[in-house]
Write an enzyme that holds these catalytic residues in place. Structure first.
Site, PDB file in Angstrom:
ATOM      1  N   SER A  15       0.780  -1.246   0.000  1.00  0.00           N
ATOM      2  CA  SER A  15       0.000   0.000   0.000  1.00  0.00           C
ATOM      3  C   SER A  15       0.806   1.288   0.000  1.00  0.00           C
ATOM      4  O   SER A  15       0.214   2.371  -0.090  1.00  0.00           O
ATOM      5  CB  SER A  15      -0.954   0.017   1.199  1.00  0.00           C
ATOM      6  OG  SER A  15      -2.059  -0.820   0.962  1.00  0.00           O
ATOM      7  N   LYS A  56       0.106   3.869  -2.660  1.00  0.00           N
ATOM      8  CA  LYS A  56      -0.912   4.912  -2.588  1.00  0.00           C
ATOM      9  C   LYS A  56      -0.331   6.319  -2.506  1.00  0.00           C
ATOM     10  O   LYS A  56      -1.060   7.302  -2.695  1.00  0.00           O
ATOM     11  CB  LYS A  56      -1.855   4.620  -1.420  1.00  0.00           C
ATOM     12  CG  LYS A  56      -2.721   3.391  -1.702  1.00  0.00           C
ATOM     13  CD  LYS A  56      -3.383   2.809  -0.475  1.00  0.00           C
ATOM     14  CE  LYS A  56      -4.157   1.545  -0.864  1.00  0.00           C
ATOM     15  NZ  LYS A  56      -4.539   0.725   0.287  1.00  0.00           N
ATOM     16  N   SER A  91      -5.909   3.760   4.267  1.00  0.00           N
ATOM     17  CA  SER A  91      -5.414   2.831   3.243  1.00  0.00           C
ATOM     18  C   SER A  91      -6.547   2.115   2.503  1.00  0.00           C
ATOM     19  O   SER A  91      -6.451   0.932   2.170  1.00  0.00           O
ATOM     20  CB  SER A  91      -4.468   1.798   3.877  1.00  0.00           C
ATOM     21  OG  SER A  91      -3.588   1.262   2.909  1.00  0.00           O
TER      22      SER A  91
END
Length: 370
Positions: A57, A60, A112
């Protein structure tokens, strides 16, 4: 025993007489890691930093900066079926639910949300696939030479990877954007469409490290724990990236403290005139340095810094740039600046003098002074 006592005494005597400057690098759990300084991008620490890996993640960060730069932050986004049913960490968007892009970006970075990532991608890029194209274009522009993005959230894919160093470059770029800084540095955020606030999952920011200014967490079973974080102390900003780290919070704090303890931002070049000798001649030329240079250095590096000047005699008449000045440590270049002719400064000074003289002439005409 007597000999051992004498030996220990001698060792202690030598240590006090010739103190050792400790510069030992910290031991960390991460498989891949890098520590860089924000303003220069200088690498202060690395461990397999250019090895391509799954990144989960922390992807991102790229999704967020593209969304912020799109100019669409105040537009309303409608969550698609694909977004609402994206697996993994979630904002729990409902199909057809409407939310401002700004709120989705906060949900993306603080919680997230994978569903948020897909909703952002479809709105900004037209589709997840179209947005991935934007991600790869941005990566090439930034200089992320060992990265490829396949999606906006970081779920595992053979075509989705990066390196610790590339992710540090991305973070350096993103942190130059004031709105991104505000998002990543927020401990909580409340969306217009939610009755509760989202808390930031980055525990360095919310609990563990008082100098933390932001970052992004990540995890998948295949990638392990991934983490990007930023910190500032005494005017110096550092970025740490770790990939596949079992103890990432401590890894980051160790690297930050090591960086802050051993490096200081040091001015190595002032703005102004300098004289340079032309190679293989006794002639000198005046040059002008328009930019001051400040780099992170240890106390030992300050003593070892080498400077080399390259002046091109053939460029004096045809170019404003007549050379460059290079700063290096142990043969590795850490900074450089262009050397200019002084023509621009002279022109500026002459224009200012001419303007003042014209005012004097006008005044003299008014009072009748010839």
């Amino acid at each position: 025993m007597k000999r051992l006592f004498i030996l220990i005494s001698l060792v202690n005597l030598l240590l006090f007489a010739f103190p050792i400057h400790l510069f030992a690098k910290p031991s960390i759990s991460a498989n891949n890691a890098v520590l860089i300084e924000q303003s220069t991008g200088r690498v202060l620490y690395e461990k397999q930093a250019n090895q391509a890996q799954l990144i989960a993640s922390i992807t991102k960060i790229m999704t967020a900066i593209i969304a912020i730069e799109s100019g669409k932050m105040d537009e309303t986004v409608t969550a698609s079926h694909r977004a609402a049913y994206t697996e993994g960490s979630s904002l729990y968007l409902k199909e057809g639910e409407k939310m401002k892009l700004r709120d989705l970006v906060y949900g993306l970075m603080l919680r997230s949300g994978n569903d948020s990532a897909v909703a952002i991608a479809e709105h900004v890029g037209g589709s997840v696939e179209g947005f991935a194209h934007l991600m790869n274009e941005k990566a090439r522009w930034i200089g992320m030479s060992n990265s490829h993005f396949d999606n906006p959230h970081g779920l595992d894919s053979d075509k989705h990877y990066s390196t610790a160093y590339d992710m540090a470059l991305l973070t350096k770029y993103a942190m130059e954007n004031a709105e991104f800084r505000e998002v990543t540095g927020s401990t909580s955020y409340k969306s217009e469409t939610r009755t509760y606030a989202w808390g930031n999952k980055n525990k360095l920011l919310t609990r563990y490290y008082k100098y933390s200014t932001g970052g992004k967490t990540g995890y998948t079973k295949a990638a392990g724990r991934t983490l990007v974080s930023t910190a500032e102390k005494d005017g110096m900003e550092l970025i740490v990236v770790t990939l596949n780290a079992s103890d990432d919070w401590k890894d980051h704090m160790r690297l930050f403290e090591w960086g802050f303890d051993n490096f200081n931002l040091t001015k190595i070049q002032e703005i102004g005139k300098e004289s340079y000798q032309i190679k293989n001649t006794e002639n000198t030329v005046e040059g002008y340095l328009r930019n001051e240079i400040i780099v992170p250095l240890t106390n030992e590096e300050k003593k070892e810094l080498d400077t080399t000047t390259y002046v091109d005699q053939n460029s004096f008449e045809n170019s404003e740039v007549i050379g460059r000045k290079v700063y290096s440590l142990e043969g590795n270049e850490i900074a450089e600046t262009k050397i200019y002719t002084d023509k621009k400064e002279e022109k500026k000074n002459n224009e200012e003098k001419g303007f003042l003289q014209e005012i004097v002439n006008i005044f003299n005409r008014i009072v009748g002074v010839s």
